[in-house]
Design a protein around this motif. Structure first.
Motif, mmCIF file in Angstrom:
data_model
loop_
_atom_site.group_PDB
_atom_site.id
_atom_site.type_symbol
_atom_site.label_atom_id
_atom_site.label_comp_id
_atom_site.label_asym_id
_atom_site.label_seq_id
_atom_site.Cartn_x
_atom_site.Cartn_y
_atom_site.Cartn_z
ATOM 1 N N GLY A 1 84.833 -64.835 21.147
ATOM 2 C CA GLY A 1 83.935 -64.841 19.875
ATOM 3 C C GLY A 1 82.525 -63.713 20.388
ATOM 4 O O GLY A 1 81.745 -62.961 19.886
ATOM 5 N N ALA A 2 82.070 -64.031 21.641
ATOM 6 C CA ALA A 2 80.379 -63.650 22.399
ATOM 7 C C ALA A 2 81.497 -62.454 23.641
ATOM 8 O O ALA A 2 80.416 -61.279 23.786
ATOM 9 C CB ALA A 2 80.144 -64.714 22.888
ATOM 10 N N MET A 3 82.381 -62.107 23.404
ATOM 11 C CA MET A 3 83.542 -60.760 24.340
ATOM 12 C C MET A 3 82.883 -59.399 23.771
ATOM 13 O O MET A 3 82.697 -59.504 22.890
ATOM 14 C CB MET A 3 84.793 -61.341 24.461
ATOM 15 N N PRO A 4 82.854 -58.230 24.543
ATOM 16 C CA PRO A 4 82.493 -57.047 24.277
ATOM 17 C C PRO A 4 83.911 -56.875 23.372
ATOM 18 O O PRO A 4 84.641 -57.313 23.446
ATOM 19 C CB PRO A 4 81.846 -56.373 25.632
ATOM 20 N N PHE A 5 84.319 -55.308 22.957
ATOM 21 C CA PHE A 5 84.954 -55.833 21.645
ATOM 22 C C PHE A 5 85.899 -55.684 22.312
ATOM 23 O O PHE A 5 87.022 -55.793 22.189
ATOM 24 C CB PHE A 5 84.482 -54.328 20.872
ATOM 25 N N GLU A 6 85.943 -54.769 23.475
ATOM 26 C CA GLU A 6 87.346 -54.200 23.900
ATOM 27 C C GLU A 6 88.404 -54.791 24.642
ATOM 28 O O GLU A 6 89.385 -55.458 24.792
ATOM 29 C CB GLU A 6 86.767 -52.758 25.302
ATOM 30 N N ALA A 7 87.303 -56.133 25.499
ATOM 31 C CA ALA A 7 87.790 -57.742 25.818
ATOM 32 C C ALA A 7 87.985 -57.974 25.474
ATOM 33 O O ALA A 7 89.195 -59.079 25.448
ATOM 34 C CB ALA A 7 87.001 -58.154 26.840
ATOM 35 N N ARG A 8 87.496 -57.949 23.578
ATOM 36 C CA ARG A 8 89.053 -58.972 22.778
ATOM 37 C C ARG A 8 89.080 -58.293 22.230
ATOM 38 O O ARG A 8 90.402 -59.375 22.261
ATOM 39 C CB ARG A 8 87.716 -58.658 21.788
ATOM 40 N N VAL A 9 89.768 -57.146 22.216
ATOM 41 C CA VAL A 9 91.204 -56.354 21.453
ATOM 42 C C VAL A 9 91.985 -56.827 22.963
ATOM 43 O O VAL A 9 93.845 -57.048 21.592
ATOM 44 C CB VAL A 9 90.944 -54.335 22.075
ATOM 45 N N GLY A 10 91.791 -56.999 23.609
ATOM 46 C CA GLY A 10 93.252 -57.600 25.114
ATOM 47 C C GLY A 10 93.378 -58.819 24.049
ATOM 48 O O GLY A 10 94.677 -59.445 24.299
ATOM 49 N N VAL A 11 92.496 -59.952 24.418
ATOM 50 C CA VAL A 11 92.445 -61.459 23.870
ATOM 51 C C VAL A 11 93.168 -61.738 22.981
ATOM 52 O O VAL A 11 93.804 -62.773 22.412
ATOM 53 C CB VAL A 11 91.117 -62.059 24.419
ATOM 54 N N ALA A 12 92.868 -60.495 21.828
ATOM 55 C CA ALA A 12 94.115 -60.975 20.609
ATOM 56 C C ALA A 12 94.753 -60.778 20.720
ATOM 57 O O ALA A 12 95.940 -61.390 20.131
ATOM 58 C CB ALA A 12 92.807 -59.511 19.273
#
Length: 380
Positions: A219-230
């Motif tokens: 939840g604390a990651m920057p948007f682009e990093a979250r996209v990959g983990v999602a």
């Protein structure tokens, strides 16, 4: 007589109903339900998160309906139909506060898929196959179903599998970036099964052995990093059966160690102020061909929830609700005979009411409160 305050269609019966099977599949006689209070869940440190700015708006002074508990944030706006500019707005609580979206993200999928139909990438009759891996919680469309049918039941019945199939067909990363581009405070990254499986602790290869801490890191990651983990969370969800996810999330929700922070960390999220503009553009069918706009307006025009006996003289009222553990969201877009356009987002989380039927039963009391604010906005 049509019942307008209903979230989910009936599904297959189960020998031992869990919390989620009741929440997702049981039909409800709203007039016969009462509130069932549960242990209050305090907001953990860092739960209150804000994003973006709130347009100038008048404060709502109308008291919340009796029985509504937890955190409530609300925003409603009146728009100039020619320019799309906000001409008047009202607010309650913190409209810039991030909330879990629950099922209120689903109109974004429906609108996006019909835009792809307009672009020739699909047709309304394009068939999509449901598999054990893509089956989410609640009733599900077995076998092959047309995109037109999936867009309908994703709203009317709030079918989770249908919504997940639409997202997988459209492209999760593609939609995530498109939504982020127009509304940086709105994150639509994960399928329903993906976030529930993660909350249930069924994605240890992605989040680690401690799902709460892993969710907080995500939840604390920057948007682009979250996209990959999602994407990894979506795939992890597909490796688990719907039954395993249901059992796991039911166990988590009933646990005394349940943390509401996981809702914000793992679910799709937005703020009332940010999402109101998207609700207007989505539920109105803006940007679609005449045929596609007509199709989506018919779908949203029968979605949940509107007052059974509205005081507003609306020529069109599109709506979508969302409910999950201690969360109730109500969103809508209204057109009036003089061309006035109104949109609103009501978001209630951390509720003391955990019973699914009781949360549904609160809807008839909340809708007149929302309508009062819309009447205020529509006044000359």
């Amino acid at each position: 007589m049509r019942v307008t305050v209903f979230f989910w269609q009936s599904g297959a019966s189960m020998s031992k109903p869990s919390f989620l099977s009741v929440l997702l599949t049981a039909p409800v006689l709203l007039g016969l339900l009462t509130f069932v209070p549960a242990r209050a869940v305090p907001a953990p440190a860092g739960y209150a998160r804000t994003c973006g700015e709130v347009p100038s708006a008048q404060e709502v002074t109308t008291p919340l309906p009796r029985g509504v508990t937890g955190r409530v944030d609300f925003f409603a706006a009146r728009y100039d139909p020619a320019t799309g500019a906000v001409t008047r707005a009202v607010r309650y609580g913190r409209p810039d506060a991030l909330h879990p979206m629950a099922s209120s993200f689903k109109p974004l999928l429906v609108h996006a898929v019909w835009a792809d139909i307009d672009a020739g990438r699909f047709t309304p009759g394009t068939l999509v196959t449901s598999t054990p891996g893509t089956r989410s919680l609640g009733a599900f469309p077995a076998g092959r179903n047309t995109l037109a049918h999936l867009t309908d039941i994703a709203i009317n019945g709030s079918n989770n599998t249908a919504a997940d199939l639409l997202l997988l067909t459209y492209g999760p990363e593609r939609l995530a970036r498109e939504v982020h581009a127009v509304s940086p405070c709105t994150s639509v990254l994960v399928t329903t099964k993906g976030w529930w499986a993660a909350q249930a602790g069924l994605a240890p290869d992605v989040l680690g052995p401690d799902a709460v801490r892993g969710a907080a890191r995500y939840g604390a990651m920057p948007f682009e990093a979250r996209v990959g983990v999602a994407g990894a969370l979506i795939r992890a969800g597909q490796r688990s059966s719907a039954q395993a996810v249901e059992a796991g999330i039911d166990r988590v929700f009933r646990s005394r160690t349940y943390s509401p922070a996981m809702e914000l960390d793992l679910q799709n999220t937005t703020t009332p102020a940010a999402y109101t503009a998207l609700v207007r553009d989505t539920l109105s069918g803006a940007g679609l061909s005449a045929a596609s706009a007509s199709a989506v307006r018919k779908i949203f025009g029968t979605g949940c929830c509107r007052p059974e006996h509205p005081r507003l003289r609306a020529t069109y009222w599109g709506a979508k609700g969302g409910i999950t553990w201690r969360v109730l969201n109500l969103t809508g877009y209204v057109e009036l005979p003089d061309g006035t356009q109104l949109a609103y987002v009501f978001m209630n989380d951390l509720s003391d009411t955990a019973d699914a039927g009781a949360l549904r039963a609160s809807v008839p009391g909340v809708l007149p409160w929302i309508e009062t604010q819309l009447l205020r906005l529509s006044a000359p």
